[in-house]
Motif scaffolding. Sequence first.
Motif, short mmCIF file in Angstrom:
data_model
loop_
_atom_site.label_atom_id
_atom_site.label_comp_id
_atom_site.label_asym_id
_atom_site.label_seq_id
_atom_site.Cartn_x
_atom_site.Cartn_y
_atom_site.Cartn_z
N ARG A 162 25.24 19.65 9.89
CA ARG A 162 23.90 19.20 9.53
C ARG A 162 22.92 19.93 10.44
O ARG A 162 23.10 19.94 11.66
CB ARG A 162 23.75 17.69 9.75
CG ARG A 162 24.48 16.81 8.77
CD ARG A 162 24.07 15.35 8.98
NE ARG A 162 24.74 14.45 8.04
CZ ARG A 162 25.87 13.81 8.32
NH1 ARG A 162 26.42 13.94 9.53
NH2 ARG A 162 26.44 13.03 7.42
N GLU A 163 21.88 20.50 9.84
CA GLU A 163 20.91 21.25 10.63
C GLU A 163 19.49 20.76 10.36
O GLU A 163 19.13 20.52 9.19
CB GLU A 163 20.98 22.74 10.30
CG GLU A 163 22.32 23.39 10.59
CD GLU A 163 22.27 24.87 10.29
OE1 GLU A 163 21.59 25.59 11.06
OE2 GLU A 163 22.85 25.29 9.28
N LEU A 250 7.60 37.34 11.24
CA LEU A 250 8.09 36.04 10.82
C LEU A 250 8.26 35.12 12.03
O LEU A 250 8.82 35.52 13.04
CB LEU A 250 9.43 36.16 10.09
CG LEU A 250 9.99 34.85 9.51
CD1 LEU A 250 9.14 34.40 8.32
CD2 LEU A 250 11.45 35.02 9.08
N VAL A 251 7.76 33.90 11.90
CA VAL A 251 7.94 32.90 12.96
C VAL A 251 8.52 31.64 12.33
O VAL A 251 8.39 31.41 11.13
CB VAL A 251 6.63 32.58 13.70
CG1 VAL A 251 6.11 33.80 14.44
CG2 VAL A 251 5.57 32.05 12.72
N TYR A 252 9.15 30.84 13.17
CA TYR A 252 9.75 29.58 12.71
C TYR A 252 9.09 28.42 13.45
O TYR A 252 8.83 28.49 14.64
CB TYR A 252 11.25 29.57 12.99
CG TYR A 252 12.03 30.64 12.26
CD1 TYR A 252 12.54 30.42 10.99
CD2 TYR A 252 12.25 31.88 12.86
CE1 TYR A 252 13.26 31.40 10.33
CE2 TYR A 252 12.97 32.87 12.21
CZ TYR A 252 13.47 32.64 10.94
OH TYR A 252 14.18 33.61 10.29
N ARG A 253 8.86 27.34 12.72
CA ARG A 253 8.31 26.15 13.32
C ARG A 253 9.12 24.93 12.84
O ARG A 253 9.48 24.84 11.67
CB ARG A 253 6.84 25.96 12.91
CG ARG A 253 5.90 27.07 13.40
CD ARG A 253 5.74 27.03 14.91
NE ARG A 253 4.82 28.07 15.39
CZ ARG A 253 5.21 29.26 15.85
NH1 ARG A 253 6.51 29.54 15.90
NH2 ARG A 253 4.33 30.15 16.26
N PRO A 254 9.42 24.00 13.76
CA PRO A 254 10.16 22.80 13.34
C PRO A 254 9.34 21.95 12.39
O PRO A 254 8.11 21.86 12.53
CB PRO A 254 10.45 22.08 14.66
CG PRO A 254 9.53 22.67 15.66
CD PRO A 254 9.15 24.04 15.20
N LEU A 255 10.02 21.33 11.42
CA LEU A 255 9.37 20.41 10.51
C LEU A 255 9.43 19.02 11.13
O LEU A 255 10.51 18.47 11.37
CB LEU A 255 10.07 20.42 9.15
CG LEU A 255 9.50 19.46 8.10
CD1 LEU A 255 8.06 19.84 7.75
CD2 LEU A 255 10.36 19.46 6.84
N GLU A 259 11.68 10.95 9.02
CA GLU A 259 12.98 10.92 8.37
C GLU A 259 13.94 11.98 8.93
O GLU A 259 15.13 11.96 8.64
CB GLU A 259 12.84 11.12 6.87
CG GLU A 259 12.32 9.90 6.14
CD GLU A 259 12.55 9.99 4.65
OE1 GLU A 259 13.34 10.86 4.20
OE2 GLU A 259 11.95 9.19 3.92
N LYS A 260 13.40 12.91 9.71
CA LYS A 260 14.19 14.00 10.29
C LYS A 260 15.08 14.67 9.23
O LYS A 260 16.30 14.56 9.27
CB LYS A 260 15.06 13.47 11.44
CG LYS A 260 14.24 12.93 12.59
CD LYS A 260 15.10 12.45 13.73
CE LYS A 260 14.23 11.92 14.87
NZ LYS A 260 15.04 11.39 16.00
N PRO A 261 14.47 15.34 8.27
CA PRO A 261 15.24 15.96 7.19
C PRO A 261 16.24 16.99 7.70
O PRO A 261 15.97 17.71 8.66
CB PRO A 261 14.17 16.61 6.31
CG PRO A 261 12.98 16.77 7.20
CD PRO A 261 13.03 15.63 8.16
#
Length: 296
Positions: A162-163, A250-255, A259-261
């Motif tokens: 799970r990620e 490209l950058v990544y950001r936590p959602l 609910e912590k999908p």
Amino acid sequence: MEIRQLKYFIAVAEEGNISRAAARLHISQPPLTRHIQTLEEDLGVQLFKRTNWGVELTQAGRLLLEHARNIKAHVELAAHQAQQVAKGQLGRIEVGVYGTAMLNVIPRILARFSASHPDVELILQSAPKGPQIEALTQGRIQLAFDRHLPESDEIAVELVDREPVMLALNKNHPLASQESIRILDLKGHALIGEMGQTYQRSAHLFQRHGFLPNFTQRAADMISAAILAASGFDISFAPASMATLQLPDLVYRPLEDEEKPMMLLHCAYRRNESNPLLHELLRTVREYRTAQGIEP
């Protein structure tokens, strides 16, 4: 000519004495003598000359000894390898892989497996879910990894990982300046949808905040979606492990959401598969899952 006869012959030839060879073989002398005599009769040649102190090889015996040692070594190797195959320590296993899990999770699992099974040949086949399931059903691969895999009477599916869900976007996107992005922040922003509908299955996350996701682009998979995002086309979703894929701009950001999908990774295999290598690889998968603290 039997393998046992060759074993007895080698012992007599190396000891040069029937009594000592019998002791080495843990049998009595008369049966050993009869075995040697039978071997000579079967071959029609004299293998030993009797001497006052024991026996010595004839020219034919010396030639046979060379071949007998090679045969014995091959038989022992064959027996050892058969035992290794039965234990899942030797042979070949073919694994289907696809998508973002190839960037992080699967390499870690396969590296662990290879370290404990160095004599196993591991073949990777990259294909989307449909062809993977077909190959699995036909026995062309033994295990398949993908985000969503269908379970059936023939196919068993297990959770692998799970990620946390992240967002991939161009560094110049207005939301890129934020350390994290909430679902509500995505209102009014265009999103990239993956054709496998990975994200549409989480539409309730958006509905809970009073709006629906605005998918304006479609991509064949999450890596293709990230490439579109890097090129400035909207925002794509990604599993946390995909952050290892670095693309220009490209950058990544936590959602961020209560609910912590999560994005799930599964593996699938035939229920009636008896291949010991599959069960060894599944054991490695389960060890990885346990180490990650993931409940199946």
